[in-house]
Design a protein around this motif. Structure first.
Motif, PDB file in Angstrom:
ATOM      1  N   LEU A  22       0.879  -1.125  -0.023  1.00  0.00           N
ATOM      2  CA  LEU A  22      -0.045  -0.030  -0.161  1.00  0.00           C
ATOM      3  C   LEU A  22       0.852   1.115   0.059  1.00  0.00           C
ATOM      4  O   LEU A  22       0.424   2.267  -0.766  1.00  0.00           O
ATOM      5  CB  LEU A  22      -0.873  -0.212   1.103  1.00  0.00           C
ATOM      6  N   ARG A  23       2.059   1.153   0.718  1.00  0.00           N
ATOM      7  CA  ARG A  23       2.848   2.334   0.852  1.00  0.00           C
ATOM      8  C   ARG A  23       3.212   2.604  -0.624  1.00  0.00           C
ATOM      9  O   ARG A  23       3.650   4.006  -1.017  1.00  0.00           O
ATOM     10  CB  ARG A  23       3.727   2.320   1.817  1.00  0.00           C
ATOM     11  N   HIS A  24       3.691   1.618  -1.221  1.00  0.00           N
ATOM     12  CA  HIS A  24       4.651   1.901  -2.328  1.00  0.00           C
ATOM     13  C   HIS A  24       3.465   2.323  -3.641  1.00  0.00           C
ATOM     14  O   HIS A  24       3.998   3.248  -4.541  1.00  0.00           O
ATOM     15  CB  HIS A  24       5.628   0.843  -2.824  1.00  0.00           C
ATOM     16  N   LEU A  25       2.393   1.507  -3.560  1.00  0.00           N
ATOM     17  CA  LEU A  25       1.286   1.988  -4.402  1.00  0.00           C
ATOM     18  C   LEU A  25       0.875   3.511  -4.371  1.00  0.00           C
ATOM     19  O   LEU A  25       0.787   4.154  -5.288  1.00  0.00           O
ATOM     20  CB  LEU A  25      -0.028   1.065  -4.210  1.00  0.00           C
ATOM     21  N   ALA A  26       0.804   3.763  -3.084  1.00  0.00           N
ATOM     22  CA  ALA A  26       0.518   5.119  -2.613  1.00  0.00           C
ATOM     23  C   ALA A  26       1.485   6.299  -3.448  1.00  0.00           C
ATOM     24  O   ALA A  26       1.259   7.095  -3.998  1.00  0.00           O
ATOM     25  CB  ALA A  26       0.019   5.487  -1.296  1.00  0.00           C
ATOM     26  N   GLN A  27       2.607   5.858  -3.147  1.00  0.00           N
ATOM     27  CA  GLN A  27       3.822   6.661  -3.451  1.00  0.00           C
ATOM     28  C   GLN A  27       3.901   6.835  -5.010  1.00  0.00           C
ATOM     29  O   GLN A  27       4.082   8.049  -5.469  1.00  0.00           O
ATOM     30  CB  GLN A  27       5.236   6.265  -3.083  1.00  0.00           C
ATOM     31  N   VAL A  28       3.673   5.799  -5.687  1.00  0.00           N
ATOM     32  CA  VAL A  28       3.812   5.710  -7.247  1.00  0.00           C
ATOM     33  C   VAL A  28       2.560   6.590  -8.002  1.00  0.00           C
ATOM     34  O   VAL A  28       2.762   7.378  -8.652  1.00  0.00           O
ATOM     35  CB  VAL A  28       3.744   4.451  -7.717  1.00  0.00           C
ATOM     36  N   ALA A  29       1.361   6.115  -7.407  1.00  0.00           N
ATOM     37  CA  ALA A  29       0.347   7.009  -7.948  1.00  0.00           C
ATOM     38  C   ALA A  29       0.533   8.548  -7.318  1.00  0.00           C
ATOM     39  O   ALA A  29       0.225   9.249  -8.053  1.00  0.00           O
ATOM     40  CB  ALA A  29      -0.806   6.494  -7.090  1.00  0.00           C
ATOM     41  N   HIS A  30       0.712   8.868  -6.255  1.00  0.00           N
ATOM     42  CA  HIS A  30       1.052  10.388  -6.060  1.00  0.00           C
ATOM     43  C   HIS A  30       2.240  10.834  -6.774  1.00  0.00           C
ATOM     44  O   HIS A  30       1.906  12.183  -7.319  1.00  0.00           O
ATOM     45  CB  HIS A  30       1.553  10.542  -4.313  1.00  0.00           C
ATOM     46  N   ASP A  31       3.095  10.249  -7.202  1.00  0.00           N
ATOM     47  CA  ASP A  31       4.157  10.757  -7.919  1.00  0.00           C
ATOM     48  C   ASP A  31       3.639  10.973  -9.515  1.00  0.00           C
ATOM     49  O   ASP A  31       4.194  11.852 -10.251  1.00  0.00           O
ATOM     50  CB  ASP A  31       5.458   9.793  -8.029  1.00  0.00           C
ATOM     51  N   ARG A  32       2.716  10.185 -10.000  1.00  0.00           N
ATOM     52  CA  ARG A  32       2.058  10.299 -11.146  1.00  0.00           C
ATOM     53  C   ARG A  32       0.869  11.234 -11.221  1.00  0.00           C
ATOM     54  O   ARG A  32       0.319  11.249 -12.201  1.00  0.00           O
ATOM     55  CB  ARG A  32       1.705   8.947 -11.667  1.00  0.00           C
ATOM     56  N   GLY A  33       0.755  11.965 -10.335  1.00  0.00           N
ATOM     57  CA  GLY A  33      -0.362  13.194 -10.145  1.00  0.00           C
ATOM     58  C   GLY A  33      -1.672  12.667  -9.464  1.00  0.00           C
ATOM     59  O   GLY A  33      -2.313  13.537  -9.659  1.00  0.00           O
ATOM     60  N   CYS A  34      -1.656  11.672  -9.010  1.00  0.00           N
ATOM     61  CA  CYS A  34      -3.104  11.178  -8.502  1.00  0.00           C
ATOM     62  C   CYS A  34      -3.152  11.758  -7.043  1.00  0.00           C
ATOM     63  O   CYS A  34      -2.227  11.884  -6.286  1.00  0.00           O
ATOM     64  CB  CYS A  34      -3.298   9.676  -8.352  1.00  0.00           C
ATOM     65  N   ASN A  35      -4.512  11.906  -6.922  1.00  0.00           N
ATOM     66  CA  ASN A  35      -4.977  12.427  -5.371  1.00  0.00           C
ATOM     67  C   ASN A  35      -4.901  11.138  -4.659  1.00  0.00           C
ATOM     68  O   ASN A  35      -5.895  10.601  -4.759  1.00  0.00           O
ATOM     69  CB  ASN A  35      -6.128  13.342  -5.604  1.00  0.00           C
ATOM     70  N   VAL A  36      -3.959  10.754  -3.735  1.00  0.00           N
ATOM     71  CA  VAL A  36      -4.271   9.758  -2.991  1.00  0.00           C
ATOM     72  C   VAL A  36      -4.507   9.700  -1.550  1.00  0.00           C
ATOM     73  O   VAL A  36      -4.070  10.728  -0.616  1.00  0.00           O
ATOM     74  CB  VAL A  36      -2.704   8.869  -2.953  1.00  0.00           C
ATOM     75  N   LYS A  37      -5.446   9.124  -1.012  1.00  0.00           N
ATOM     76  CA  LYS A  37      -6.087   9.157   0.276  1.00  0.00           C
ATOM     77  C   LYS A  37      -5.683   7.714   0.964  1.00  0.00           C
ATOM     78  O   LYS A  37      -6.303   6.960   0.306  1.00  0.00           O
ATOM     79  CB  LYS A  37      -7.382   9.795   0.332  1.00  0.00           C
ATOM     80  N   ILE A  38      -5.393   7.670   2.188  1.00  0.00           N
ATOM     81  CA  ILE A  38      -5.180   6.460   2.651  1.00  0.00           C
ATOM     82  C   ILE A  38      -6.121   6.368   4.078  1.00  0.00           C
ATOM     83  O   ILE A  38      -6.053   7.101   4.991  1.00  0.00           O
ATOM     84  CB  ILE A  38      -3.704   6.012   3.271  1.00  0.00           C
ATOM     85  N   VAL A  39      -6.999   5.432   4.248  1.00  0.00           N
ATOM     86  CA  VAL A  39      -7.776   5.086   5.480  1.00  0.00           C
ATOM     87  C   VAL A  39      -7.353   3.800   6.047  1.00  0.00           C
ATOM     88  O   VAL A  39      -7.584   2.789   5.369  1.00  0.00           O
ATOM     89  CB  VAL A  39      -9.140   5.297   5.080  1.00  0.00           C
ATOM     90  N   VAL A  40      -6.849   3.952   7.378  1.00  0.00           N
ATOM     91  CA  VAL A  40      -6.281   2.896   8.037  1.00  0.00           C
ATOM     92  C   VAL A  40      -6.799   2.812   9.286  1.00  0.00           C
ATOM     93  O   VAL A  40      -7.194   3.795  10.094  1.00  0.00           O
ATOM     94  CB  VAL A  40      -4.748   2.732   7.747  1.00  0.00           C
ATOM     95  N   GLY A  41      -6.396   1.788  10.147  1.00  0.00           N
ATOM     96  CA  GLY A  41      -6.781   1.721  11.516  1.00  0.00           C
ATOM     97  C   GLY A  41      -5.400   1.810  12.285  1.00  0.00           C
ATOM     98  O   GLY A  41      -4.671   2.151  11.586  1.00  0.00           O
ATOM     99  N   ASP A  42      -5.528   1.683  13.535  1.00  0.00           N
ATOM    100  CA  ASP A  42      -4.262   1.916  14.529  1.00  0.00           C
ATOM    101  C   ASP A  42      -3.592   0.772  14.745  1.00  0.00           C
ATOM    102  O   ASP A  42      -2.729   0.649  15.764  1.00  0.00           O
ATOM    103  CB  ASP A  42      -4.519   2.866  15.634  1.00  0.00           C
ATOM    104  N   ILE A  43      -3.872  -0.271  13.843  1.00  0.00           N
ATOM    105  CA  ILE A  43      -3.267  -1.679  14.306  1.00  0.00           C
ATOM    106  C   ILE A  43      -1.562  -1.442  13.982  1.00  0.00           C
ATOM    107  O   ILE A  43      -1.309  -0.819  12.933  1.00  0.00           O
ATOM    108  CB  ILE A  43      -3.762  -2.877  13.561  1.00  0.00           C
ATOM    109  N   GLY A  44      -0.773  -1.661  14.875  1.00  0.00           N
ATOM    110  CA  GLY A  44       0.681  -1.785  14.368  1.00  0.00           C
ATOM    111  C   GLY A  44       1.358  -0.573  14.932  1.00  0.00           C
ATOM    112  O   GLY A  44       2.565  -0.255  14.871  1.00  0.00           O
ATOM    113  N   LEU A  45       0.761   0.270  15.489  1.00  0.00           N
ATOM    114  CA  LEU A  45       1.239   1.497  15.905  1.00  0.00           C
ATOM    115  C   LEU A  45       1.772   1.188  17.394  1.00  0.00           C
ATOM    116  O   LEU A  45       1.013   0.596  18.447  1.00  0.00           O
ATOM    117  CB  LEU A  45       0.273   2.746  16.404  1.00  0.00           C
ATOM    118  N   ALA A  46       2.944   1.507  17.690  1.00  0.00           N
ATOM    119  CA  ALA A  46       3.476   1.250  19.156  1.00  0.00           C
ATOM    120  C   ALA A  46       2.643   2.167  20.274  1.00  0.00           C
ATOM    121  O   ALA A  46       2.134   3.352  19.884  1.00  0.00           O
ATOM    122  CB  ALA A  46       4.866   1.833  19.079  1.00  0.00           C
TER     123      ALA A  46
END
Length: 72
Positions: A22-46
Motif C-alpha cells: 500500500l505504501r509503495h502503490l500510494a507513493q507511485v500514484a502520488h508521483d504520477r499526479g493522483c490524489n491519494v488518500k489512505i484510510v487505516v486503523g491503528d493496528i501496528g502503532l506502538a
C-alpha cells in the motif's frame, strides 16, 4: 485529477506485505499526479506513538481510526 483511496486495517509503521504494498502503490500514484488518500486503523502503532487521526506522510494524507481498546 484521479483520486485513489486505499483502505486497510494496518499501515506504516506496521511492517508487512500488505502495508508495504500500500505504501509503495500510494507513493507511485502520488508521483504520477493522483490524489491519494489512505484510510487505516491503528493496528501496528506502538503504544508510545501518539494516536493522530490525520497524518501526512510524503505528501499523502493518512486518516486513522481506532481499533485498539482504550487503556485503563
Amino acid at each position: 485529477m484521479k483520486t485513489l483511496l486505499l483502505l486497510n486495517n494496518a499501515y506504516w509503521p506496521s511492517i508487512g506485505g500488505v502495508e508495504n504494498s500500500l505504501r509503495h502503490l500510494a507513493q507511485v500514484a502520488h508521483d504520477r499526479g493522483c490524489n491519494v488518500k489512505i484510510v487505516v486503523g491503528d493496528i501496528g502503532l506502538a503504544r508510545t506513538h501518539a494516536f493522530c487521526p490525520l497524518e501526512v506522510l510524503d505528501g499523502i494524507p493518512i486518516y486513522r481510526y481506532r481499533i485498539k481498546p482504550l487503556p485503563f
